[in-house]
Design a protein around this motif. Structure first.
Motif, short mmCIF file in Angstrom:
data_model
loop_
_atom_site.label_atom_id
_atom_site.label_comp_id
_atom_site.label_asym_id
_atom_site.label_seq_id
_atom_site.Cartn_x
_atom_site.Cartn_y
_atom_site.Cartn_z
N VAL A 14 0.77 -1.06 -0.11
CA VAL A 14 -0.59 -0.15 0.25
C VAL A 14 1.06 1.67 -0.16
O VAL A 14 0.65 2.64 -0.78
N HIS A 15 1.47 1.26 0.67
CA HIS A 15 3.16 2.39 1.28
C HIS A 15 4.05 2.37 -0.43
O HIS A 15 4.12 3.22 -0.91
N MET A 16 3.67 1.54 -0.80
CA MET A 16 4.99 1.16 -1.86
C MET A 16 3.86 2.11 -3.55
O MET A 16 4.37 2.81 -4.53
N ASN A 17 2.59 1.42 -3.10
CA ASN A 17 1.39 2.32 -4.41
C ASN A 17 1.44 3.92 -4.35
O ASN A 17 1.16 4.00 -4.82
N ILE A 18 1.93 4.88 -3.38
CA ILE A 18 1.60 5.79 -3.48
C ILE A 18 2.81 6.64 -3.99
O ILE A 18 2.47 7.97 -5.00
N HIS A 19 3.88 5.86 -3.66
CA HIS A 19 5.42 6.36 -4.09
C HIS A 19 5.33 5.87 -5.78
O HIS A 19 5.67 7.18 -6.67
N ALA A 20 4.98 4.86 -6.04
CA ALA A 20 4.83 4.79 -7.22
C ALA A 20 3.89 5.63 -8.37
O ALA A 20 3.96 5.79 -9.67
N THR A 21 1.93 6.05 -7.48
CA THR A 21 1.38 6.68 -7.99
C THR A 21 2.33 7.75 -8.56
O THR A 21 1.85 8.60 -10.24
N TYR A 22 2.26 8.44 -7.52
CA TYR A 22 3.56 10.33 -8.11
C TYR A 22 4.22 10.01 -9.20
O TYR A 22 4.24 11.28 -10.00
N VAL A 23 5.43 9.26 -8.74
CA VAL A 23 6.42 9.21 -10.00
C VAL A 23 5.42 9.01 -11.76
O VAL A 23 6.54 10.11 -12.22
N GLN A 24 4.55 8.26 -11.35
CA GLN A 24 3.91 7.41 -12.65
C GLN A 24 3.57 8.32 -13.24
O GLN A 24 3.50 9.27 -14.17
N TRP A 25 2.81 9.60 -12.69
CA TRP A 25 2.26 11.06 -13.05
C TRP A 25 3.13 11.96 -13.89
O TRP A 25 2.78 12.33 -14.50
#
Length: 572
Positions: A375-386
């Motif tokens: 769950v925590h990793m997905n937060i970082h992955a989200t803004y990096v992908q943006w």
């Protein structure tokens, strides 16, 4: 040359001397149980790996008598755990921050919030390379731990009454160790796990990271955006301050299968620090180590071998994405748990079902922590992908750039549970066959990831509270080693009187703690009497409706919590 063979016996063989193995061996020794510790490497790790020992783990280390020592070698307690988000150290864009207090700040908060919701100990920053190097000589000096570095497990065979392990030392000599039990703490590629046929469920996450561990005293440039523990860059790079002086770790995203042999680690650091901007140069004195790793999420299908004599702990049982710092901290809980339970069974006051409870209790914790790390990793992955989907926008002064920065800030402020989810770290409840419930225990308190909800619901970690003098911690009054603690709030120690004789007759180590006139603690603890296990978790509590302590049957309660006999639905 003829192979030399050596044969020896021990109650417990611990395979692997990372944090899980070191803690398992120390826990056994603390409980008076001798063991052999075998580690294939001659030296402790050079890789930083974990860098936070969370509040719950620090409570456990306090029980083992090493919490203060770890703080002495860790990052000084006045430094914050602040996390920065950045488009690059050369940028001037306004970006969000997670304010995470220092251990000193935590201590003040713990003293001021004496409602049972706080931990006994603040968290602590310390690289795994420092942790292992500090703990190893203490393990080697312990007379109950026969430690061998440079010993590699070759084969392991489980029999009905014992386990035979064949180990090869650095000189090629073979050692045949006959033990009653084995704890496999030998990492992700565990030979122990494979020897007993336990499979892992899970897979690596997409992508890979290049770890570069380095020395630099260029604090003025490295802290150009403020003091930090972590910086998460919008390009996916992560910089970790290991000691607030001169040691750092950069994690650089790379494609799977890409060779880094021909890449310059210093140039990679400059590029990572610059992120969305131009490379940002600093003075680098030394590259310490580098390695390529892949985030992995997996869980062992079983924590206990088919014959019930081999147990998995740490990375051999579960592998986490590093976000949240759950990997090593889950391992500390594993090792502490199986250590006291094995000691209790070997001393013959507990039954084999107490060992079965290890999997019942620890596997759900491992599964939950693995899920939360994702769950925590997905937060970082989200803004990096943006940012990847809109190159150059995050650094733009345009309305679109401003909007993207606002969206990123909203995302990380809304989902800031990484290292703040104390319900995950402190609030896990055991629901196994060795937790004794009363008929009145029918409405379990709420649970959430973020907050620790203080309760003596059976299976919960007992609430920490300072007593009426404002200085004495109830945790510091608990029994040591493998001792249970019976906390009795009644005048005249009514429950202690009926438990005492039976505990002594059965040889169960238990500290009897009568806390008369501790009304604040009694209110938080909810019941007149609470039986606390050696791991601070509640084994049993007296019913609300009881009219006399004599209505309690200590023998039935002890049968349940020691794994010697069960009653319907664990009710006593």
């Amino acid at each position: 040359m003829q192979t030399i063979k050596h044969e020896t016996q021990t109650p417990v063989l611990v395979v692997g001397a990372g944090p899980a193995g070191l803690i398992a061996a120390l826990q056994l020794a603390t409980n008076g149980t001798p063991c052999i510790l075998a580690e294939r490497n001659l030296e402790t790790t050079r890789w930083p790996k974990m860098d936070i020992t969370n509040c719950r783990s620090m409570e456990i280390l306090r029980r083992l008598g090493i919490a203060d020592g770890l703080r002495d070698v860790g990052v000084p307690s006045h430094w914050s755990f602040n996390v920065l988000f950045s488009t690059g150290l050369g940028g001037t864009e306004t970006m969000p921050k997670w304010d995470l207090p220092s251990p000193d700040g935590w201590r003040q908060r713990i003293k001021e919030t004496n409602d049972g919701s706080m931990p006994r100990e603040p968290y602590q920053r310390c690289s795994q390379a420092i942790f292992e190097a500090w703990l190893k000589p203490r393990i080697q000096a312990n007379p109950l731990i026969e430690s061998h570095f440079g010993w590699k497990l070759d084969t392991l065979t489980e029999y009905n009454d014992y386990v035979e392990s064949e180990i090869i030392d650095q000189d090629g000599c073979r050692h045949f160790i006959k033990s009653k039990y084995v704890i496999g703490c030998d990492g992700a590629g565990s030979r122990v796990r494979r020897a007993v046929g336990i499979k892992l469920k899970g897979d690596p996450a997409p992508g890979a990271m290049w770890l570069i561990h380095f020395k630099s005293r260029n604090l003025e440039r490295l802290r150009s955006q403020g003091q930090f523990w972590h910086i998460f860059f919008t390009t996916g790079h992560v910089l970790i301050a290991q000691n607030e002086k001169d040691t750092w770790t950069m994690h650089t995203p790379i494609e799977i299968g890409v060779s880094v042999e021909d890449l310059d680690p210093k140039e990679a650091i400059y590029k990572g620090l610059g992120a969305e901007h131009a490379p940002y140069q600093i003075n680098i004195e030394e590259i310490l180590v580098t390695s390529v790793w892949r985030p992995t999420i997996c869980l062992a299908e079983k924590y206990i071998s088919p014959g019930g004599r081999v147990f998995l702990a740490g990375d051999s049982a579960h592998q986490n994405i590093p976000t949240g710092g759950y990997g090593m901290n889950t391992a500390v809980g594993d090792s502490f748990d199986i250590g006291w339970k094995l000691s209790a069974v070997l001393k013959e006051y507990a039954g084999p079902s107490l060992l079965t409870s290890y999997e019942e209790e620890r596997q759900p914790v491992g599964a939950r922590n693995i899920e939360r790390s994702g769950v925590h990793m997905n937060i970082h992955a989200t803004y990096v992908q943006w940012c990847r989907n809109a190159p150059g926008v995050i650094t733009s002064a345009s309305p679109t750039g401003q909007q993207l920065r606002q969206s990123l800030a909203q995302l990380v402020h809304t989902h800031d549970g990484e290292n703040k989810d104390h319900g995950i770290e402190l609030g896990y409840r055991y629901n196994s066959a060795v937790i004794a419930f009363t008929e009145i225990d029918t409405h379990e308190p709420m649970w959430n990831e973020r907050e620790f909800v203080p309760s003596t619901w059976p299976g919960s970690r007992a609430p920490h509270v300072f007593l009426h003098d404002g200085e004495t911690s109830i945790f510091d009054l608990f029994g040591t080693g493998s001792e249970f603690t019976l906390v009795d709030f009644t005048p005249g120690a009514r429950f202690i009187k009926i438990f005492d004789l039976i505990l002594r007759r059965r040889g169960v180590p238990c500290k009897l703690l009568n806390l008369v006139d501790e009304n604040h603690a009694r209110e938080i603890w909810e019941r007149d009497a609470v039986l606390v296990r050696p791991d601070d978790h509640v084994a049993w509590r007296s019913p609300v409706s009881i009219t006399a302590a004599g209505d309690v049957d200590p023998d039935r309660i002890l049968d349940v919590v020691l794994g010697l006999g069960f009653h319907e639905a664990n009710k006593v």
